[in-house]
Design a protein around this motif. Structure first.
Motif, mmCIF file in Angstrom:
data_model
loop_
_atom_site.group_PDB
_atom_site.id
_atom_site.type_symbol
_atom_site.label_atom_id
_atom_site.label_comp_id
_atom_site.label_asym_id
_atom_site.label_seq_id
_atom_site.Cartn_x
_atom_site.Cartn_y
_atom_site.Cartn_z
ATOM 1 N N GLY A 33 -3.101 18.502 -17.840
ATOM 2 C CA GLY A 33 -2.117 17.980 -18.803
ATOM 3 C C GLY A 33 -0.884 17.400 -18.137
ATOM 4 O O GLY A 33 0.169 17.273 -18.775
ATOM 5 N N LYS A 34 -1.007 16.993 -16.888
ATOM 6 C CA LYS A 34 0.153 16.442 -16.163
ATOM 7 C C LYS A 34 0.685 15.193 -16.867
ATOM 8 O O LYS A 34 1.881 15.088 -17.160
ATOM 9 C CB LYS A 34 -0.233 16.092 -14.706
ATOM 10 C CG LYS A 34 -0.712 17.287 -13.894
ATOM 11 C CD LYS A 34 -1.059 16.910 -12.470
ATOM 12 C CE LYS A 34 -2.248 15.986 -12.328
ATOM 13 N NZ LYS A 34 -3.551 16.576 -12.742
ATOM 14 N N GLY A 35 -0.238 14.241 -17.113
ATOM 15 C CA GLY A 35 0.175 12.977 -17.757
ATOM 16 C C GLY A 35 0.784 13.220 -19.132
ATOM 17 O O GLY A 35 1.791 12.606 -19.503
ATOM 18 N N LEU A 56 -3.018 4.179 -7.985
ATOM 19 C CA LEU A 56 -4.258 3.886 -7.249
ATOM 20 C C LEU A 56 -5.223 3.072 -8.113
ATOM 21 O O LEU A 56 -5.852 2.124 -7.630
ATOM 22 C CB LEU A 56 -4.915 5.193 -6.788
ATOM 23 C CG LEU A 56 -4.145 5.950 -5.703
ATOM 24 C CD1 LEU A 56 -4.734 7.337 -5.474
ATOM 25 C CD2 LEU A 56 -4.128 5.173 -4.380
ATOM 26 N N ARG A 57 -5.298 3.407 -9.407
ATOM 27 C CA ARG A 57 -6.200 2.641 -10.298
ATOM 28 C C ARG A 57 -5.753 1.185 -10.401
ATOM 29 O O ARG A 57 -6.567 0.275 -10.451
ATOM 30 C CB ARG A 57 -6.285 3.316 -11.680
ATOM 31 C CG ARG A 57 -7.213 4.535 -11.693
ATOM 32 C CD ARG A 57 -7.367 5.156 -13.063
ATOM 33 N NE ARG A 57 -6.249 6.009 -13.414
ATOM 34 C CZ ARG A 57 -6.133 7.289 -13.057
ATOM 35 N NH1 ARG A 57 -7.076 7.867 -12.336
ATOM 36 N NH2 ARG A 57 -5.086 8.011 -13.403
ATOM 37 N N GLU A 58 -4.434 0.951 -10.401
ATOM 38 C CA GLU A 58 -3.896 -0.426 -10.400
ATOM 39 C C GLU A 58 -4.327 -1.154 -9.137
ATOM 40 O O GLU A 58 -4.702 -2.325 -9.171
ATOM 41 C CB GLU A 58 -2.360 -0.394 -10.442
ATOM 42 C CG GLU A 58 -1.760 -0.377 -11.826
ATOM 43 C CD GLU A 58 -2.258 -1.536 -12.697
ATOM 44 O OE1 GLU A 58 -2.100 -2.695 -12.277
ATOM 45 O OE2 GLU A 58 -2.813 -1.265 -13.786
ATOM 46 N N LEU A 79 -9.798 12.317 -1.758
ATOM 47 C CA LEU A 79 -8.413 11.835 -1.721
ATOM 48 C C LEU A 79 -8.293 10.580 -0.859
ATOM 49 O O LEU A 79 -9.001 10.427 0.136
ATOM 50 C CB LEU A 79 -7.482 12.927 -1.178
ATOM 51 C CG LEU A 79 -7.375 14.187 -2.029
ATOM 52 C CD1 LEU A 79 -6.492 15.237 -1.351
ATOM 53 C CD2 LEU A 79 -6.835 13.876 -3.425
ATOM 54 N N VAL A 80 -7.386 9.734 -1.258
ATOM 55 C CA VAL A 80 -7.113 8.468 -0.571
ATOM 56 C C VAL A 80 -6.148 8.765 0.590
ATOM 57 O O VAL A 80 -5.311 9.664 0.466
ATOM 58 C CB VAL A 80 -6.466 7.512 -1.614
ATOM 59 C CG1 VAL A 80 -5.929 6.253 -0.992
ATOM 60 C CG2 VAL A 80 -7.468 7.205 -2.727
ATOM 61 N N PRO A 81 -6.226 8.027 1.726
ATOM 62 C CA PRO A 81 -5.304 8.304 2.832
ATOM 63 C C PRO A 81 -3.833 8.311 2.374
ATOM 64 O O PRO A 81 -3.408 7.461 1.591
ATOM 65 C CB PRO A 81 -5.568 7.155 3.812
ATOM 66 C CG PRO A 81 -6.958 6.725 3.517
ATOM 67 C CD PRO A 81 -7.175 6.956 2.056
HETATM 68 N N1 LIG Z 1 -2.058 11.843 -4.262
HETATM 69 C C1 LIG Z 1 -3.218 11.432 -4.767
HETATM 70 C C2 LIG Z 1 -3.437 11.402 -6.178
HETATM 71 C C3 LIG Z 1 -4.664 10.987 -6.660
HETATM 72 N N2 LIG Z 1 -5.625 10.603 -5.790
HETATM 73 C C4 LIG Z 1 -6.961 10.165 -6.285
HETATM 74 C C5 LIG Z 1 -7.963 11.296 -6.192
HETATM 75 C C6 LIG Z 1 -8.017 11.846 -7.599
HETATM 76 O O1 LIG Z 1 -9.233 12.497 -7.858
HETATM 77 C C7 LIG Z 1 -7.831 10.581 -8.420
HETATM 78 C C8 LIG Z 1 -7.324 10.743 -9.840
HETATM 79 O O2 LIG Z 1 -6.085 11.397 -9.851
HETATM 80 P P1 LIG Z 1 -5.271 11.607 -11.209
HETATM 81 O O3 LIG Z 1 -4.022 12.333 -10.859
HETATM 82 O O4 LIG Z 1 -5.144 10.321 -11.929
HETATM 83 O O5 LIG Z 1 -6.224 12.471 -12.144
HETATM 84 P P2 LIG Z 1 -6.641 13.987 -12.304
HETATM 85 O O6 LIG Z 1 -5.450 14.863 -12.111
HETATM 86 O O7 LIG Z 1 -7.704 14.205 -11.241
HETATM 87 O O8 LIG Z 1 -7.205 14.034 -13.684
HETATM 88 O O9 LIG Z 1 -6.908 9.786 -7.651
HETATM 89 C C9 LIG Z 1 -5.412 10.638 -4.420
HETATM 90 O O10 LIG Z 1 -6.291 10.319 -3.654
HETATM 91 N N3 LIG Z 1 -4.195 11.041 -3.933
#
Ligand SMILES: Nc1ccn([C@H]2C[C@H](O)[C@@H](COP(=O)(O)OP(=O)(O)O)O2)c(=O)n1
Ligand SMILES: Nc1ncnc2c1ncn2[C@@H]1O[C@H](COP(=O)(O)OP(=O)(O)O)[C@@H](O)[C@H]1O
Length: 240
Positions: A33-35, A56-58, A79-81
């Motif tokens: 429920g963060k968002g 990241l989605r953008e 996770l993304v770098p």
């Molecule tokens: N600091 C972050 C935040 C999100 N990500 C990536 C990996 C996560 O599984 C996805 C989605 O994150 P998001 O916060 O939108 O969604 P959830 O909390 O997983 O529902 O984005 C990341 O690599 N590094």
């Protein structure tokens, strides 16, 4: 109290020197429920909401090599770098023109935290943890219906593992520093927000106390008036 940030000269874009910047991190498992809570915090407390996942989605939409790499990692629940997400956050912070930021879904691991400390360097006021049971998070994600590529059972399982293995050490770090504010996220959104509001209200109180003291100390008219008041009523001066 909010901290005055000294901006470092090596930034490619930077906040005006001496500007007071407030940062709060919001963390919790996927679907906690963060968002949902961030949207409420924005309308009550005037923060700019930056969701790491949305940024990241953008970036994925940009159809670049980096976008494709991010898309694949997210699809696998990985996770993304850190450098990528920290640069995206910095860019969004500078573009917003605001001085109060809610950073949602970050830091996700110790590497995220260290990269933020190295590049952005603004100590968070506190870290809001939305604590929610795994069954409830799973139920919510499966009903979320936002067409997200990563909201499928296999990727959800991987995201829970990443949360357990990588995000828990970050939570422990901020707990040791006395910066963690934990709320029970298993309840209805408005009930959760009652507790969230109490946490943010403390921040406002601290900021007001801080600014009243500094204004009294720097405003010559107020100082003269307080001196006069103290001398008339023989009050010991406790302003400093
Ligand atoms: N600091 C972050 C935040 C999100 N990500 C990536 C990996 C996560 O599984 C996805 C989605 O994150 P998001 O916060 O939108 O969604 P959830 O909390 O997983 O529902 O984005 C990341 O690599 N590094
Ligand atoms: N307290 C809550 N009770 C029930 N459903 C919720 C609650 N908070 C959020 N939701 C719903 O659960 C889903 C995930 O919430 P979201 O805010 O997107 O989580 P996160 O940003 O942590 O992934 C959304 O569909 C949202 O409407």
């Amino acid at each position: 109290m909010a901290e005055v940030v000294e901006v470092h000269k090596d930034w490619s874009g930077s906040f005006p020197s001496g500007k007071k910047i407030t940062v709060v991190f919001v963390i919790g498992g996927p679907g906690s429920g963060k968002g949902t809570q961030c949207a409420k915090i924005v309308s009550h407390f005037g923060f700019t909401h930056l969701s790491a996942g949305d940024l990241l989605r953008e970036e994925v939409k940009s159809d670049t090599e980096q976008g494709t790499m991010i898309k694949n990692l997210m699809h696998e629940g990985k996770l993304v770098p850190s450098e990528i997400i920290v640069r995206l956050l910095l860019k969004a912070m500078l573009a917003s023109g605001n001085d109060k930021f809610l950073i949602d879904g970050f830091p996700r691991n110790e590497e995220n935290r260290e990269a933020y400390e190295k590049i952005i360097k603004i100590e968070p006021e506190f870290v809001l943890l939305i604590d929610c049971s795994r069954e409830e998070m799973e139920r919510r994600i499966l009903h979320r219906n936002q067409g997200r590529d990563d909201d499928n059972m296999e990727t959800i399982r991987r995201r829970f593992e990443v949360f357990q293995q990588s995000t828990l050490p970050v939570i422990q770090h901020y707990e040791k520093m006395g910066k963690l504010r934990r709320v029970d996220g298993d309840r209805q959104p408005d009930m959760v927000f009652e507790d969230v509001k109490a946490v943010f209200a403390q921040l406002n109180t601290q900021a007001n106390q801080g600014s009243n003291v500094s204004r009294a100390q720097t405003n010559p008219f107020k100082r003269w008036f307080l001196d006069l008041f103290c001398s008339c009523f023989d009050v010991a001066d406790r302003r400093n």
